[in-house]
Design a protein around this motif. Sequence first.
Motif, mmCIF file in Angstrom:
data_model
loop_
_atom_site.group_PDB
_atom_site.id
_atom_site.type_symbol
_atom_site.label_atom_id
_atom_site.label_comp_id
_atom_site.label_asym_id
_atom_site.label_seq_id
_atom_site.Cartn_x
_atom_site.Cartn_y
_atom_site.Cartn_z
ATOM 1 N N CYS A 11 93.131 44.414 37.191
ATOM 2 C CA CYS A 11 91.972 44.890 36.424
ATOM 3 C C CYS A 11 90.747 45.182 37.289
ATOM 4 C CB CYS A 11 91.620 43.888 35.335
ATOM 5 S SG CYS A 11 90.929 42.338 35.947
ATOM 6 N N LYS A 12 90.831 44.930 38.596
ATOM 7 C CA LYS A 12 89.752 45.183 39.569
ATOM 8 C C LYS A 12 88.525 44.299 39.365
ATOM 9 C CE LYS A 12 92.192 48.561 41.201
ATOM 10 N NZ LYS A 12 93.316 48.149 41.971
ATOM 11 N N SER A 13 88.655 43.252 38.564
ATOM 12 C CA SER A 13 87.552 42.331 38.334
ATOM 13 C C SER A 13 87.299 41.470 39.572
ATOM 14 C CB SER A 13 87.893 41.422 37.147
ATOM 15 O OG SER A 13 86.972 40.364 37.047
ATOM 16 N N LEU A 14 86.044 41.075 39.760
ATOM 17 C CA LEU A 14 85.697 40.160 40.847
ATOM 18 C C LEU A 14 85.668 38.712 40.377
ATOM 19 C CD1 LEU A 14 82.920 42.134 42.731
ATOM 20 C CD2 LEU A 14 85.248 41.687 43.482
ATOM 21 N N GLN A 15 86.061 38.468 39.145
ATOM 22 C CA GLN A 15 86.102 37.118 38.592
ATOM 23 C C GLN A 15 87.407 36.434 39.002
ATOM 24 O OE1 GLN A 15 83.559 35.693 36.892
ATOM 25 N NE2 GLN A 15 82.444 37.549 37.410
ATOM 26 N N THR A 16 87.549 36.168 40.299
ATOM 27 C CA THR A 16 88.769 35.560 40.819
ATOM 28 C C THR A 16 88.459 34.214 41.468
ATOM 29 O OG1 THR A 16 88.542 36.706 42.927
ATOM 30 C CG2 THR A 16 89.873 37.789 41.241
ATOM 31 N N ILE A 17 89.465 33.350 41.465
ATOM 32 C CA ILE A 17 89.343 32.043 42.102
ATOM 33 C C ILE A 17 90.593 31.793 42.946
ATOM 34 C CG2 ILE A 17 87.833 31.024 40.371
ATOM 35 C CD1 ILE A 17 90.315 29.747 39.089
ATOM 36 N N LYS A 18 90.440 30.920 43.942
ATOM 37 C CA LYS A 18 91.591 30.534 44.745
ATOM 38 C C LYS A 18 92.542 29.728 43.869
ATOM 39 C CE LYS A 18 89.409 30.542 49.260
ATOM 40 N NZ LYS A 18 89.092 29.749 50.457
ATOM 41 N N TRP A 19 93.862 29.960 44.056
ATOM 42 C CA TRP A 19 94.843 29.340 43.178
ATOM 43 C C TRP A 19 96.062 28.870 43.977
ATOM 44 C CZ3 TRP A 19 93.721 28.161 38.309
ATOM 45 C CH2 TRP A 19 94.735 27.763 37.454
ATOM 46 N N GLY A 20 95.833 28.058 44.994
ATOM 47 C CA GLY A 20 96.928 27.495 45.769
ATOM 48 C C GLY A 20 97.392 28.402 46.897
ATOM 49 N N ILE A 21 98.466 27.965 47.545
ATOM 50 C CA ILE A 21 99.017 28.698 48.680
ATOM 51 C C ILE A 21 100.504 28.906 48.433
ATOM 52 C CG2 ILE A 21 99.544 28.548 51.151
ATOM 53 C CD1 ILE A 21 96.908 27.063 51.504
ATOM 54 N N LYS A 22 100.989 30.105 48.724
ATOM 55 C CA LYS A 22 102.400 30.434 48.569
ATOM 56 C C LYS A 22 102.865 31.137 49.833
ATOM 57 C CE LYS A 22 105.611 32.690 45.425
ATOM 58 N NZ LYS A 22 105.735 33.456 44.188
ATOM 59 N N LYS A 23 103.916 30.631 50.465
ATOM 60 C CA LYS A 23 104.454 31.193 51.714
ATOM 61 C C LYS A 23 103.357 31.323 52.765
ATOM 62 C CE LYS A 23 108.271 33.690 49.591
ATOM 63 N NZ LYS A 23 108.941 34.967 49.448
ATOM 64 N N ASN A 24 102.550 30.284 52.889
ATOM 65 C CA ASN A 24 101.447 30.218 53.856
ATOM 66 C C ASN A 24 100.376 31.280 53.638
ATOM 67 O OD1 ASN A 24 102.472 27.971 55.189
ATOM 68 N ND2 ASN A 24 103.771 29.234 56.494
ATOM 69 N N LYS A 25 100.266 31.804 52.425
ATOM 70 C CA LYS A 25 99.230 32.786 52.110
ATOM 71 C C LYS A 25 98.447 32.313 50.897
ATOM 72 C CE LYS A 25 101.539 36.735 54.077
ATOM 73 N NZ LYS A 25 101.941 38.095 53.919
ATOM 74 N N GLN A 26 97.141 32.556 50.932
ATOM 75 C CA GLN A 26 96.262 32.144 49.844
ATOM 76 C C GLN A 26 96.554 32.964 48.593
ATOM 77 O OE1 GLN A 26 93.665 29.660 49.774
ATOM 78 N NE2 GLN A 26 94.010 30.106 47.631
ATOM 79 N N ARG A 27 96.748 32.275 47.470
ATOM 80 C CA ARG A 27 96.913 32.942 46.181
ATOM 81 C C ARG A 27 95.583 32.937 45.443
ATOM 82 N NH1 ARG A 27 102.083 31.322 42.697
ATOM 83 N NH2 ARG A 27 100.436 30.227 41.625
ATOM 84 N N PHE A 28 95.430 33.912 44.563
ATOM 85 C CA PHE A 28 94.224 34.026 43.746
ATOM 86 C C PHE A 28 94.619 34.212 42.293
ATOM 87 C CE2 PHE A 28 93.131 35.453 47.978
ATOM 88 C CZ PHE A 28 91.929 34.808 48.214
ATOM 89 N N LYS A 29 93.721 33.806 41.403
ATOM 90 C CA LYS A 29 93.919 34.005 39.976
ATOM 91 C C LYS A 29 92.700 34.719 39.415
ATOM 92 C CE LYS A 29 94.837 31.779 35.604
ATOM 93 N NZ LYS A 29 95.106 30.547 34.886
ATOM 94 N N CYS A 30 92.963 35.719 38.606
ATOM 95 C CA CYS A 30 91.884 36.460 37.947
ATOM 96 C C CYS A 30 91.522 35.742 36.652
ATOM 97 C CB CYS A 30 92.343 37.890 37.663
ATOM 98 S SG CYS A 30 91.095 38.865 36.810
ATOM 99 N N LYS A 31 90.231 35.416 36.497
ATOM 100 C CA LYS A 31 89.769 34.761 35.274
ATOM 101 C C LYS A 31 89.729 35.741 34.103
ATOM 102 C CE LYS A 31 86.759 31.178 37.162
ATOM 103 N NZ LYS A 31 85.354 30.716 37.186
ATOM 104 N N ASN A 32 89.673 37.019 34.420
ATOM 105 C CA ASN A 32 89.570 38.047 33.394
ATOM 106 C C ASN A 32 90.916 38.318 32.714
ATOM 107 O OD1 ASN A 32 88.152 40.041 31.933
ATOM 108 N ND2 ASN A 32 88.888 41.612 33.333
ATOM 109 N N CYS A 33 91.985 38.487 33.536
ATOM 110 C CA CYS A 33 93.284 38.856 32.963
ATOM 111 C C CYS A 33 94.387 37.835 33.266
ATOM 112 C CB CYS A 33 93.713 40.240 33.445
ATOM 113 S SG CYS A 33 94.093 40.322 35.205
#
Length: 104
Positions: A11-33
């Motif tokens: 959705c191109k929103s900037l409302q994102t937060i860090k959401w753990g690590i998967k395969k040594n890469k930072q995951r993010f979660k969008c609060k919007n969608c």
Amino acid sequence: MKNSKKSCLTCKSLQTIKWGIKKNKQRFKCKNCDELFISSNKSVSDSNKEIWFKNWIIGKDTFDKISLESGYSKSTLQRYFSKMLRKAPVLEFNSTYEIYLVLD
């Protein structure tokens, strides 16, 4: 100051937060969608592919060696390299002298 927030890939929103690590890469979660995603740096990935390609062509590294270094499978590397070979530059020159090409 540069905005360090990751934008959501859906959705191109900037409302994102860090959401753990998967395969040594930072995951993010969008609060919007509520979409989960991993941000990647395309320019670094492309420059790495060029380095591996040069090592294969000039450095004579094998697909096995490059596969171990890069983490990509041999078939994936072959697909990347065949694309690069199709885009190889065509060298044109205009000379009145005879030119001899020696290949090893």
